[in-house]
Scaffold this motif. Structure first.
Motif, PDB file in Angstrom:
ATOM      1  N   PHE B 231       0.798  -1.233   0.000  1.00  0.00           N
ATOM      2  CA  PHE B 231       0.000   0.000   0.000  1.00  0.00           C
ATOM      3  C   PHE B 231       0.830   1.283   0.000  1.00  0.00           C
ATOM      4  CE2 PHE B 231      -2.710  -3.238   1.875  1.00  0.00           C
ATOM      5  CZ  PHE B 231      -3.899  -3.044   1.203  1.00  0.00           C
ATOM      6  N   ARG B 234       0.841   5.885   1.660  1.00  0.00           N
ATOM      7  CA  ARG B 234      -0.335   6.764   1.576  1.00  0.00           C
ATOM      8  C   ARG B 234      -1.062   6.857   2.908  1.00  0.00           C
ATOM      9  NH1 ARG B 234      -4.051   4.296  -2.390  1.00  0.00           N
ATOM     10  NH2 ARG B 234      -2.827   2.448  -1.902  1.00  0.00           N
ATOM     11  N   GLY B 235      -1.081   5.733   3.618  1.00  0.00           N
ATOM     12  CA  GLY B 235      -1.841   5.709   4.876  1.00  0.00           C
ATOM     13  C   GLY B 235      -1.109   6.307   6.059  1.00  0.00           C
ATOM     14  N   GLY B 236       0.081   6.869   5.826  1.00  0.00           N
ATOM     15  CA  GLY B 236       0.837   7.439   6.944  1.00  0.00           C
ATOM     16  C   GLY B 236       2.220   6.831   6.979  1.00  0.00           C
ATOM     17  N   ARG B 352      -0.152  16.776  11.107  1.00  0.00           N
ATOM     18  CA  ARG B 352      -1.192  15.840  10.675  1.00  0.00           C
ATOM     19  C   ARG B 352      -0.568  14.573  10.066  1.00  0.00           C
ATOM     20  NH1 ARG B 352      -6.830  15.541   8.732  1.00  0.00           N
ATOM     21  NH2 ARG B 352      -7.109  17.496   9.837  1.00  0.00           N
ATOM     22  N   PHE B 355       0.778  12.482  12.752  1.00  0.00           N
ATOM     23  CA  PHE B 355      -0.364  11.854  13.420  1.00  0.00           C
ATOM     24  C   PHE B 355      -0.782  10.580  12.670  1.00  0.00           C
ATOM     25  CE2 PHE B 355      -4.849  11.261  14.270  1.00  0.00           C
ATOM     26  CZ  PHE B 355      -5.073  11.750  15.553  1.00  0.00           C
ATOM     27  N   GLU B 356      -0.880  10.682  11.361  1.00  0.00           N
ATOM     28  CA  GLU B 356      -1.338   9.528  10.565  1.00  0.00           C
ATOM     29  C   GLU B 356      -0.317   8.396  10.600  1.00  0.00           C
ATOM     30  OE1 GLU B 356      -2.231  11.349   6.816  1.00  0.00           O
ATOM     31  OE2 GLU B 356      -4.259  11.920   7.464  1.00  0.00           O
ATOM     32  N   TYR B 358       1.808   7.849  12.951  1.00  0.00           N
ATOM     33  CA  TYR B 358       1.774   7.310  14.316  1.00  0.00           C
ATOM     34  C   TYR B 358       0.619   6.315  14.469  1.00  0.00           C
ATOM     35  CZ  TYR B 358       0.685   6.948  19.230  1.00  0.00           C
ATOM     36  OH  TYR B 358       0.379   6.423  20.462  1.00  0.00           O
ATOM     37  N   GLU B 359      -0.575   6.728  14.067  1.00  0.00           N
ATOM     38  CA  GLU B 359      -1.752   5.871  14.283  1.00  0.00           C
ATOM     39  C   GLU B 359      -1.654   4.557  13.506  1.00  0.00           C
ATOM     40  OE1 GLU B 359      -5.386   7.978  13.444  1.00  0.00           O
ATOM     41  OE2 GLU B 359      -5.719   8.345  15.590  1.00  0.00           O
ATOM     42  N   ARG B 360      -0.955   4.603  12.382  1.00  0.00           N
ATOM     43  CA  ARG B 360      -0.852   3.378  11.589  1.00  0.00           C
ATOM     44  C   ARG B 360      -0.021   2.315  12.309  1.00  0.00           C
ATOM     45  NH1 ARG B 360       2.055   3.103   5.735  1.00  0.00           N
ATOM     46  NH2 ARG B 360       0.725   1.589   4.670  1.00  0.00           N
TER      47      ARG B 360
END
Lengths: 178, 431
Positions: B231, B234-236, B352, B355-356, B358-360
């Motif tokens: 992937f 893109r997702g962080g 931001r 943040f993304e 990190y959350e991934r």
């Protein structure tokens, strides 16, 4: 949404009935419990959000969340569980959802469905094999809100939010989909 | 082999550090008696991270936390001073503050009503007249820790009167802590993004040792590299990887270094992204780098911007945009609080993006850290086979090099950081 005099119609369209809402939630629960994740992904709209806040937060960017999944991250989540060896899901979680207290706020093209859910989860090692954190049956209790949108002839999830009862407590492995 | 009926050992026998041998005894992860001694000699004597100043910005703000098992209050008094107080009523021992965070001029014990100010002073005792004449409220304030240090907003506390000053304690690790904080154009981090609170069934030291372990990633996080391969970013973005091809990622993971510092601090370093730092790039990322360049100069950026996973002995990590506090509960039970921080002065889009990313990778439902936690659980289980006794930590012992100031530097997959931790652990436990 402006409601018409007829209780089952909203702006002239057939409103989401409680039966339909329950059937929708039951089906979602069954897809998850039967690990039919590809079908579960199809329940969402393209811009759908799956959100499990970690604490009371006005929006998913104010504070870090437990789950904060747009379409891409949902797809990644399913990929990780089904196509890679993720140690925290090997052995995989078994889940069983109970769905209750369903209330419908009918609207068109969006409706809000509130429910309470209890997800029972266990990672069983199988047979006598155990390690720490395996073989413990855990309960997740959650207040849920499904914002459904009627799109391409069906109700789909525009936003699913689950407020876990223990969302701001230390919490263990939540790598299964609930 | 030791006789299991008589678990007798000298505390300094638990870490063998001799020439080309480095071993630690599994009992240090499982034995309740050793755990109790750790709470006294490690947590009762080290500098322990308790809060960041941005969590309690206003007069009378407080948060509660622990130093080892001791409940403490970190409280900002009316004059702005930060007090770290043992959260134990001087009367009969109840905690007097029962909330994680808040704002209160007074902390009142729920049991009999003894009431303390934000600076810990005992200000009122119900029906005080019944106490003998010798009763002296001025001597019965909440007990403060011995010393408090505020290092660029990071609040550390120690219960040891004779502890070295905090900057000496940091030693050569100070430079890298500064680099981490210098990622902010304002030189300041802000903890305002909530927290992930996790727990696991394993010893607290596993999480600290793992935070600077460059050897485990290929196996433990294989799932994540496959995800990146499939992937992209893109997702962080996680870490300093520009490439997302799994072969390139694994090659990148051989570059960098590990560090062991005196006093048990440790670090894992991954180099700058292979694309380098583009200070000419348009958009927020370029704006961000230009702001740092204006402040520090171009050459300094190459030192500031690598990925540094730093742990400060005994139980805090500053790594990958987060402050990670490892809280021992029992020999086989640990809680970890991870707080993502914002970089003050960085464009919102940059925060931001962090943040993304990190959350991934982080949090109980994420795609990274839960796989580490699974290792801690199987580690704790395997250690029940106590007859084996030893864990082998010799990796890279012969290729690491000394770098002055007691610093040792090893290959990125070596166990130099873990050895530094255990040397400090041994010294503290034997004292």
């Amino acid at each position: 949404m402006k409601k018409t005099a007829h209780p089952e119609l909203v702006e002239g369209r057939a409103a989401l009935s409680k039966d339909e809402a329950e059937a929708f939630l039951y089906r979602e629960a069954r897809l998850l419990d039967e690990r039919r994740f590809d079908e579960w992904l199809m329940l969402f709209t393209a811009d759908g959000l799956y959100w499990v806040p970690a604490e009371d937060s006005p929006d998913p960017y104010a504070k870090v969340s437990l789950i904060h999944d747009d379409a891409l991250r949902r797809e990644e989540r399913v990929f990780r569980i089904t196509r890679t060896t993720a140690h925290s899901q090997d052995p995989a979680s078994r889940t069983l959802h109970l769905v209750s207290n369903v209330e419908v706020e009918a609207g068109w093209p969006e409706a809000v469905v509130r429910s309470n859910q209890i997800v029972t989860e266990i990672r069983a090692g199988g047979g006598n094999y155990r390690h720490y954190e395996l073989g413990e049956q855990r309960l997740l209790a959650a207040r849920c809100e499904h914002r459904l949108r009627h799109e391409s002839g069906a109700w789909r999830i525009a936003r699913k939010t689950m407020w876990l009862l223990n969302r701001d407590m230390p919490i263990g492995n939540l790598t299964f989909i609930f | 082999m030791r006789n299991r009926d008589e678990l007798r050992y000298d505390l300094d026998e638990l870490v063998i550090d001799a020439g080309d041998d480095f071993r630690v005894n599994g009992l240090m992860y499982t034995d309740p008696h050793i755990f109790e001694i750790e709470m006294e000699r490690i947590f009762g004597r080290s500098w322990v991270y308790v809060a960041h100043a941005s969590e309690i910005p206003n007069p009378f703000d407080f948060k509660t936390t622990t130093i080892g098992l001791r409940p403490v209050i970190v409280s900002r008094a009316e004059n702005g001073d930060i007090h770290v107080l043992l959260n134990r009523c001087r009367h009969r021992g109840s905690v007097v503050c029962r909330f994680e965070t808040g704002n209160a001029r007074f902390h009142s014990c729920r049991y009999h009503g003894w009431t303390y100010g934000a600076d810990g002073a005992l200000v009122s005792v119900p029906q005080e007249g019944a106490y003998p004449k010798s009763f002296d409220k001025s001597r019965l304030g909440l007990m403060p820790v011995a010393r408090v240090a505020n290092y660029r907003g990071l609040i550390f506390a120690t219960l040891a009167e004779d502890a070295p000053d905090f900057v000496s304690y940091l030693g050569a690790a100070k430079r890298f802590l500064d680099y981490q904080l210098d990622h902010s154009p304002a030189g300041e981090i802000v903890l305002n993004r909530g927290a992930h609170r996790t727990e696991y069934q394993g010893n607290w030291k596993f999480q600290i040792e793992n935070s600077t372990d460059g050897y485990h990633g290929n196996t433990v996080h294989e799932s994540f590299w496959k995800l990146m391969h499939e992937f992209g970013n893109r997702g962080g973005q996680h870490g300093n990887y520009a490439a997302t091809d799994i072969r390139k990622i694994l090659k990148r993971r051989e570059q960098g270094a590990v560090y062991g510092f005196e006093n048990g601090h440790a670090m894992l370093e991954y180099p700058l992204p292979e694309t380098g730092l583009d200070t000419k790039a348009p958009g927020p990322q370029g704006d961000y780098l230009r702001a740092l360049e204006a402040k520090h100069g171009r050459a300094a950026l190459d030192l500031i911007m690598p990925q540094y996973n730093l742990t400060i002995f005994p139980n805090v990590g500053i790594l990958l945009d987060q402050i990670r506090v490892v809280r021992p509960i029992a020999p086989d039970r640990t809680e970890v609080t991870i707080q993502l921080y914002d970089l003050a002065g960085a464009p919102e889009a940059v925060n931001r993006q962090r943040f993304e990313g990190y959350e991934r990778f982080f949090g109980p439902s994420s795609f990274g850290s839960p796989d580490d936690v699974e290792m801690f659980a199987i580690n704790q289980t395997g250690l029940q086979a106590k007859e084996v006794e030893w864990l082998v930590l010799t990796r890279g012992l012969e290729r690491e090099r000394a770098d002055g100031d007691g610093v040792r530097i090893g290959h990125v997959t070596d166990e130099t950081p873990q050895r530094a931790f255990h040397r400090a652990w041994k010294k503290a436990m034997a004292a």
